[in-house]
Design a protein around this motif. Structure first.
Motif, PDB file in Angstrom:
ATOM      1  N   UNK A 102      35.226  32.284  -8.202  1.00 57.83           N
ATOM      2  CA  UNK A 102      36.168  31.648  -7.329  1.00 57.83           C
ATOM      3  C   UNK A 102      35.633  32.231  -5.901  1.00 57.83           C
ATOM      4  N   UNK A 103      35.153  33.263  -5.658  1.00 63.96           N
ATOM      5  CA  UNK A 103      34.649  33.941  -4.347  1.00 63.96           C
ATOM      6  C   UNK A 103      33.048  33.471  -4.215  1.00 63.96           C
ATOM      7  N   UNK A 104      32.364  32.975  -4.999  1.00 58.40           N
ATOM      8  CA  UNK A 104      30.938  32.569  -5.084  1.00 58.40           C
ATOM      9  C   UNK A 104      30.862  30.970  -5.143  1.00 58.40           C
ATOM     10  N   UNK A 147      35.044  20.279 -16.044  1.00 55.84           N
ATOM     11  CA  UNK A 147      35.363  19.800 -14.634  1.00 55.84           C
ATOM     12  C   UNK A 147      36.212  20.470 -13.911  1.00 55.84           C
ATOM     13  N   UNK A 148      36.267  21.900 -14.219  1.00 57.50           N
ATOM     14  CA  UNK A 148      37.176  22.971 -13.642  1.00 57.50           C
ATOM     15  C   UNK A 148      36.472  23.319 -12.263  1.00 57.50           C
ATOM     16  N   UNK A 149      35.404  23.663 -12.040  1.00 56.66           N
ATOM     17  CA  UNK A 149      34.926  24.150 -10.644  1.00 56.66           C
ATOM     18  C   UNK A 149      34.154  25.466 -10.795  1.00 56.66           C
ATOM     19  N   UNK A 150      35.066  26.531 -10.391  1.00 56.21           N
ATOM     20  CA  UNK A 150      34.817  27.963 -10.297  1.00 56.21           C
ATOM     21  C   UNK A 150      34.680  28.472 -11.784  1.00 56.21           C
ATOM     22  N   UNK A 151      33.940  29.629 -12.080  1.00 59.56           N
ATOM     23  CA  UNK A 151      33.530  30.399 -13.275  1.00 59.56           C
ATOM     24  C   UNK A 151      33.732  31.671 -12.903  1.00 59.56           C
ATOM     25  N   UNK A 152      32.825  32.398 -13.598  1.00 59.30           N
ATOM     26  CA  UNK A 152      33.042  34.000 -13.691  1.00 59.30           C
ATOM     27  C   UNK A 152      31.587  34.314 -12.969  1.00 59.30           C
ATOM     28  N   UNK A 153      31.669  35.730 -12.652  1.00 59.69           N
ATOM     29  CA  UNK A 153      30.544  36.404 -12.092  1.00 59.69           C
ATOM     30  C   UNK A 153      29.983  35.578 -10.847  1.00 59.69           C
ATOM     31  N   UNK A 196      41.523  25.059  -7.499  1.00 61.57           N
ATOM     32  CA  UNK A 196      41.684  25.877  -6.560  1.00 61.57           C
ATOM     33  C   UNK A 196      41.812  27.218  -6.689  1.00 61.57           C
ATOM     34  N   UNK A 197      41.976  28.072  -5.559  1.00 62.34           N
ATOM     35  CA  UNK A 197      42.081  29.457  -5.756  1.00 62.34           C
ATOM     36  C   UNK A 197      42.806  30.178  -4.840  1.00 62.34           C
ATOM     37  N   UNK A 198      43.653  30.929  -4.806  1.00 67.36           N
ATOM     38  CA  UNK A 198      44.385  31.886  -3.706  1.00 67.36           C
ATOM     39  C   UNK A 198      43.927  33.201  -3.891  1.00 67.36           C
ATOM     40  N   UNK A 199      43.280  33.731  -4.671  1.00 65.79           N
ATOM     41  CA  UNK A 199      42.705  35.172  -4.920  1.00 65.79           C
ATOM     42  C   UNK A 199      41.413  34.916  -5.779  1.00 65.79           C
ATOM     43  N   UNK A 200      40.422  36.067  -5.672  1.00 62.74           N
ATOM     44  CA  UNK A 200      39.278  36.168  -6.487  1.00 62.74           C
ATOM     45  C   UNK A 200      39.872  36.644  -8.092  1.00 62.74           C
ATOM     46  N   UNK A 201      40.175  35.793  -8.702  1.00 59.57           N
ATOM     47  CA  UNK A 201      40.653  36.276 -10.132  1.00 59.57           C
ATOM     48  C   UNK A 201      39.528  36.889 -11.231  1.00 59.57           C
TER      49      UNK A 201
END
Length: 492
Positions: A449-451, A439-445, A325-330
């Motif tokens: 989390x916003x992609x 098994x995390x989900x969002x990565x980087x670039x 889950x994310x609340x902001x784009x880390x």
């Protein structure tokens, strides 16, 4: 010389019939959601999928009677691997028929992400999709969180197949402890606890103003440590600090070894609080929250300690439990913060939780093994036993843990190489492979989390799907299928 016996395919086929029954019954709530929200077309699609599943499942279970069936560890590996490949294939059918996803490989990826509780997605503008399909998408997190085989043995103890044998090939962690003499009783107890967490979080989220639908979607993603949301900005859609802290708390709770909670019920408080894996897990969470909070205040542009602490707490809990889950784009945070996030992506949560990653018990044992090596360099003649929770760790256990860690690294780099064929940057490819394997989900670039993962072509998408299943099944279960020795009964 004793010749190894061939695989007992009747046991495998019977368990696939059981899987069809489980998926068929599990789709019924999604069909009801469709009826409730007036999505008659989608409700019809679910019904058209449910009926063949149930009929085929009943036929297979009826034809392959459990009498005389044998299930060894060898059959267990095949059953579990087939379960985790066939389940996403069948579960993707409603998405393909409805046209929500048109590419079968993308649909397979999405449902692999659901069952493996990864949370990676190829979808965008999530708010515009039918509620029934989004509900089914999130429900797969709940089904896969504790394990499909564990669920099958909990609901259908009379299936006639050795539940403990095949659960050992599926369970998320180095060991799967039996809490009772019969594994079916253990499965039921685990799912009762799982259900208690589910109901508790859903009620608390509704108390914070969420609808029952939104509460269930995010509860499935939390207790299953999956991370699917029905909003494009994930939990960031909710501005309520209360909602965010409830989800944070339950992510942390569901990252703890579920077997420990039974110690509380048995009033064995000392064993619960002294558990070394849990202490390392909570210690890392606390330490990483502090480090990220300070860096966000120093270099991340945050001026409010409360906001920095809240975002740091949420995302540390989300990544270490492999929820996603994310609340902001880390991804826009300072490099130090993102490096800490990558470390948490690798470590993962506790054994026998719903989280993924390498697991804290392996990290703990590896740390103790390295420290023991330092002591032996200083005192070569000293006898130093390797212990966890006061119990000696055998040489074979240490070897298995070291093998897993090296194999994890090897698969990670191989996966990174294979997905790089699309020509994206190394950070994108490495984090995509790592986040799917853990098994995390969002990565980087490009997979931050916003992609999402929609930019990948079919081959890398299929590779990432396999990495999700392999990571969820602790690598060896899946890759054993590639060994000639497994299929050759004379070598098994």
């Amino acid at each position: 010389m004793k010749t190894a016996t061939p695989l007992h395919y009747h046991s495998v086929i019977r368990m696939l019939g059981v899987l069809l029954l489980v998926i068929g019954f599990a789709m019924i709530p999604a069909a009801l959601v469709g009826l409730f929200y007036g999505e008659m077309r989608e409700a019809g699609i679910f019904t058209a999928t449910i009926i063949p599943c149930l009929l085929a499942g009943l036929l297979v279970v009826k034809l392959f009677n459990p009498a005389g069936l044998r299930t060894r560890q060898r059959e267990g590996y095949l059953i579990v691997t087939l379960f985790w490949v066939v389940a996403p294939l069948i579960s993707a059918i409603p998405f393909l028929i409805a046209g929500m996803i048109t590419n079968p490989i993308d649909a397979f990826f999405e449902l692999c992400s659901g069952y493996s509780t990864t949370g990676a997605t190829i979808l965008s503008n999530l708010e515009h999709y039918p509620k029934s399909l989004m509900f089914w998408r999130s429900l797969t997190h709940w089904l896969g969180g504790m394990g499909i085989v564990v669920l099958a043995t909990a609901l259908l103890p009379s299936i006639g197949i050795g539940g403990q044998t095949i659960a050992n090939a599926e369970t998320p962690g180095p060991t799967m402890s039996k809490l009772t003499a019969r594994f079916s009783d253990t499965s039921r107890r685990l799912y009762i606890l799982y259900a208690i967490f589910t109901v508790a979080e859903a009620v608390l989220l509704m108390a914070g103003g969420l609808s029952l639908y939104d509460a269930l979607i995010h509860t499935f993603g939390t207790v299953g440590t999956g991370g699917f949301s029905n909003y494009s900005d994930s939990v960031g859609h909710f501005t309520s600090p209360y909602v965010r802290w409830v989800i944070t708390a339950f992510m942390i709770l569901c990252g703890i070894n579920f077997n420990l909670y039974f110690l509380l019920f048995q009033k064995r408080f000392k064993e619960f609080f002294s558990d070394e894996e849990k202490r390392l897990y909570l210690g890392m969470i606390g330490g990483f929250i502090l480090l990220i909070t300070l860096d966000l205040l120093g270099q991340g542009g945050y001026t409010s300690f409360v906001n920095a602490f809240s975002d740091a707490s949420f995302h540390v809990a989300s990544i270490v439990t492999t929820t996603g889950f994310a609340t902001t784009d880390y991804d826009v945070w300072p490099a130090f913060c993102k490096t800490l996030i990558v470390i948490l992506t690798i470590t993962g949560a506790c054994a026998s939780s719903t989280g993924g990653g390498v697991k804290m018990i392996r990290i703990l044992t590896a740390i103790k093994y390295v420290r023991r090596g330092f002591f032996l360099k200083l005192h070569p003649n000293r006898v130093i036993n390797l212990t966890v929770n006061g119990k000696a760790v055998g040489a074979s256990t240490v070897t298995n843990i070291v093998n897993f860690i090296f194999f994890f690294v090897a698969v990670l780099f191989a996966g990174t190489l294979l997905v790089s064929v699309d020509g994206f940057d190394i950070v994108t490819n490495f984090s995509a492979a790592l986040t799917c394997l853990s098994n995390v989900g969002p990565g980087l670039n490009l997979v931050g989390p916003s992609m999402n993962f929609a930019a990948y072509s079919n081959f890398p998408t299929l590779v990432l799907s396999i990495l999700m299943i392999a990571g969820r099944l602790e690598l060896f279960t899946v890759f054993m299928m590639l060994s000639r020795n497994y299929w050759n009964s004379d070598r098994a």
